[in-house]
Design an enzyme around this catalytic site. Structure first.
Site, PDB file in Angstrom:
ATOM      1  N   HIS A  61       0.748  -1.121  -0.029  1.00 31.23           N
ATOM      2  CA  HIS A  61      -0.015   0.114   0.045  1.00 31.23           C
ATOM      3  C   HIS A  61       0.864   1.247   0.090  1.00 31.23           C
ATOM      4  O   HIS A  61       1.269   1.729   1.130  1.00 31.23           O
ATOM      5  CB  HIS A  61      -0.897   0.279   1.191  1.00 31.23           C
ATOM      6  CG  HIS A  61      -2.109   0.987   1.246  1.00 31.23           C
ATOM      7  ND1 HIS A  61      -3.291   0.819   1.834  1.00 31.23           N
ATOM      8  CD2 HIS A  61      -2.209   2.213   0.587  1.00 31.23           C
ATOM      9  CE1 HIS A  61      -4.061   1.916   1.354  1.00 31.23           C
ATOM     10  NE2 HIS A  61      -3.213   2.780   0.700  1.00 31.23           N
ATOM     11  N   ARG A  65       2.912   8.583  -6.306  1.00 27.14           N
ATOM     12  CA  ARG A  65       2.532   9.759  -6.939  1.00 27.14           C
ATOM     13  C   ARG A  65       3.178  10.083  -8.358  1.00 27.14           C
ATOM     14  O   ARG A  65       2.904   9.277  -9.269  1.00 27.14           O
ATOM     15  CB  ARG A  65       2.978  11.071  -5.947  1.00 27.14           C
ATOM     16  CG  ARG A  65       2.536  10.896  -4.568  1.00 27.14           C
ATOM     17  CD  ARG A  65       1.095  11.111  -4.393  1.00 27.14           C
ATOM     18  NE  ARG A  65       0.656  11.272  -2.955  1.00 27.14           N
ATOM     19  CZ  ARG A  65      -0.234  10.970  -2.106  1.00 27.14           C
ATOM     20  NH1 ARG A  65      -1.312  10.242  -2.954  1.00 27.14           N
ATOM     21  NH2 ARG A  65      -0.450  10.957  -1.096  1.00 27.14           N
ATOM     22  N   ASN A  95      -4.771   6.467  -7.244  1.00 21.95           N
ATOM     23  CA  ASN A  95      -5.667   7.863  -7.048  1.00 21.95           C
ATOM     24  C   ASN A  95      -4.455   9.088  -7.458  1.00 21.95           C
ATOM     25  O   ASN A  95      -4.064   9.692  -6.738  1.00 21.95           O
ATOM     26  CB  ASN A  95      -5.954   8.230  -5.656  1.00 21.95           C
ATOM     27  CG  ASN A  95      -5.080   8.068  -4.516  1.00 21.95           C
ATOM     28  OD1 ASN A  95      -3.857   7.067  -4.800  1.00 21.95           O
ATOM     29  ND2 ASN A  95      -5.065   8.610  -3.665  1.00 21.95           N
ATOM     30  N   ASP A 310       0.872   2.362   3.768  1.00 21.24           N
ATOM     31  CA  ASP A 310       0.398   3.620   3.373  1.00 21.24           C
ATOM     32  C   ASP A 310       0.852   4.559   3.286  1.00 21.24           C
ATOM     33  O   ASP A 310       0.278   5.841   3.645  1.00 21.24           O
ATOM     34  CB  ASP A 310      -1.253   3.710   4.197  1.00 21.24           C
ATOM     35  CG  ASP A 310      -2.308   4.440   3.225  1.00 21.24           C
ATOM     36  OD1 ASP A 310      -1.990   4.798   2.289  1.00 21.24           O
ATOM     37  OD2 ASP A 310      -3.408   4.787   3.980  1.00 21.24           O
TER      38      ASP A 310
END
Ligand SMILES: [Zn+2]
Length: 446
Positions: A61, A65, A95, A310
């Site tokens: 996770h 970017r 994302n 994360d």
């Protein structure tokens, strides 16, 4: 024959035991593990002076970017942070700008990454708008799908149960899996609106909006979908006692589900969040003591399958936004995860076997990362070398990540990754990056 490299004088985690041995590496793979006098000739030998060698750790996770969000992190800085933290493989979240949600955006991302990465990288994709494009994304090599339930990120309408059912059915047929951020959008948006209208702008209000109930509701909704489709679902960053209990119930029913938690959900609580403020803001947020101990129980009992950082870098300005609702959520974690865990190994709250299971064996098994997660002949020579007794202080200003902050800044830790090998190449040595960009591998799901 003459192999590329031999590591002598090591202690290595092999067959669930720590054994004294040498490791021969040829062509990026483990050629032999055995006694020093049984090793073939080698181009190069390194004396590891009794350091402990673990299978290269896998962080499932990570937000690397780059592209439109390169100001927060890029493939080079993010994978340098991974290597520095003893992580040899990361899975990148979708994302991004643009959102990874088509074969084309995925291909483009792989192309950009290829020349920059220092460790191995696999990629998630969000769901496309048209379900008939799911197949092409799998063909392109996405390791898994990621679904954000808290807000609309990808193309799949998260408010529509039938759309979810349809997409998960396709995933099930294609034998891939879906990792989910389980927080219920409607519950959160409603509460958030209410707080905003009464001009609430404090951490307490944020915590109430991202309630334990919001996590539980989303998990229950997904368990229903798992029941109907039998699609494998991986729950990201489980944070609450109630949420974990719902997942355990689902596992007991035999559903094909797995879950992960993060170091911040193990080592921090809502009390720390209120004290430190926005810098510690993540989603789901860190929770109260009751949930923190439930998460620890889950880790120790094996109900929680995976530990992941994360790693979610932002700029300091983004973390210090005036309104709590505008603070970007997430913290960098690649360089703090392993030292925090090794400290607990020294305190006997965790074992080396726990760390290897949670960060190498299970990640490789669940995400089908072939030839990784275990030290054995024929597997990739991805190795995390640690000095279990090395004491140091976490210093965020020294991070390779562009995000030079951490709620763990200043923490005293014991245990440190000192060398990271990726495909047999020494990438990090005593905190320095010693390999060239591009030496990591782009992992495509077979
Ligand atoms: Zn995330």
């Amino acid at each position: 024959m003459t192999v590329d490299l031999i590591l002598n004088n090591t202690r290595a985690y092999v067959n669930k035991n720590i054994v004294e041995c040498s490791i021969a590496i040829e062509n990026g793979k483990i050629h032999k593990i055995g006694k020093e006098n049984s090793m073939p000739k080698a181009e190069e030998k390194i004396d590891l002076k009794n350091l402990l060698v673990l299978p290269g750790l896998i962080d499932v996770h990570v937000h690397l970017r780059d592209e439109g969000k390169a100001y927060k992190e890029d493939f080079y800085t993010g994978t340098a942070a991974a290597a520095a933290g003893g992580i040899t493989t990361v899975l990148d979240m979708p994302n991004n700008a643009p959102v990874t949600m088509s074969a084309e955006t995925l291909r483009r991302r792989m192309e950009v990454a290829e020349k920059k990465v220092l460790v191995n990288v696999g990629f998630y994709s969000e769901f496309p708008k048209r379900t008939d494009e799911i197949h092409a994304i799998v063909e392109e090599g996405a390791v898994a799908f990621k679904l954000f339930m808290m807000e609309q990120v990808g193309g799949l309408n998260i408010d529509d149960d039938n759309a979810l059912l349809n997409a998960f059915e396709i995933v099930s047929k294609l034998k891939t899996l879906v990792a989910v951020h389980a927080e219920d959008k409607e519950t959160i948006k409603k509460a958030e609106e209410k707080f905003k209208q009464s001009n609430r702008n404090d951490i307490e209000a944020f915590l109430k909006a991202h309630s334990e109930n919001a996590e539980w509701k989303a998990i229950k909704r997904l368990l229903n979908i798992a029941k109907q489709t039998h699609a494998p679902i991986h729950f990201c960053h489980v944070s609450t006692k109630r949420g974990l209990e719902a997942i355990i119930d689902g596992k007991n029913l035999g559903l094909p589900i797995t879950c992960e938690t993060t170091p911040h959900h193990m080592f921090l609580s809502a009390k720390d969040l209120k004290k430190i403020g926005g810098l510690t803001l993540t989603l789901p947020p860190v929770r109260d003591r009751k949930s923190v101990s439930a998460i620890w129980m889950g880790v120790k009992n094996g109900w929680i399958d995976i530990l992941a950082s994360d790693h979610a870098p932002h700029t300091l300005a983004e973390k210090q936004a005036k309104e709590v609702w505008n603070v970007k959520v997430g913290i960098p974690g690649l360089e703090t995860t392993l030292p925090l865990l090794l400290t607990e190994v020294n305190r006997k709250r965790l074992s080396i076997a726990d760390v290897v299971k949670l960060m190498a064996e299970k990640p490789a098994e669940i995400f089908k990362l072939k030839g990784r997660g275990v030290l054995e002949k024929g597997n990739m020579a991805d190795l995390t070398v640690i000095d279990l007794k090395r004491k140091h202080k976490i210093d965020a200003s020294k991070f390779y990540s562009k995000a030079k902050f951490s709620p763990f800044h200043g923490w005293k830790v014991e245990g440190k990754p000192v060398k990271t090998f990726v495909k047999g190449n020494l990438v990090m040595d005593e905190g320095e990056i010693v390999a060239k960009a591009g030496c990591g591998e782009i992992i495509r799901r077979e």
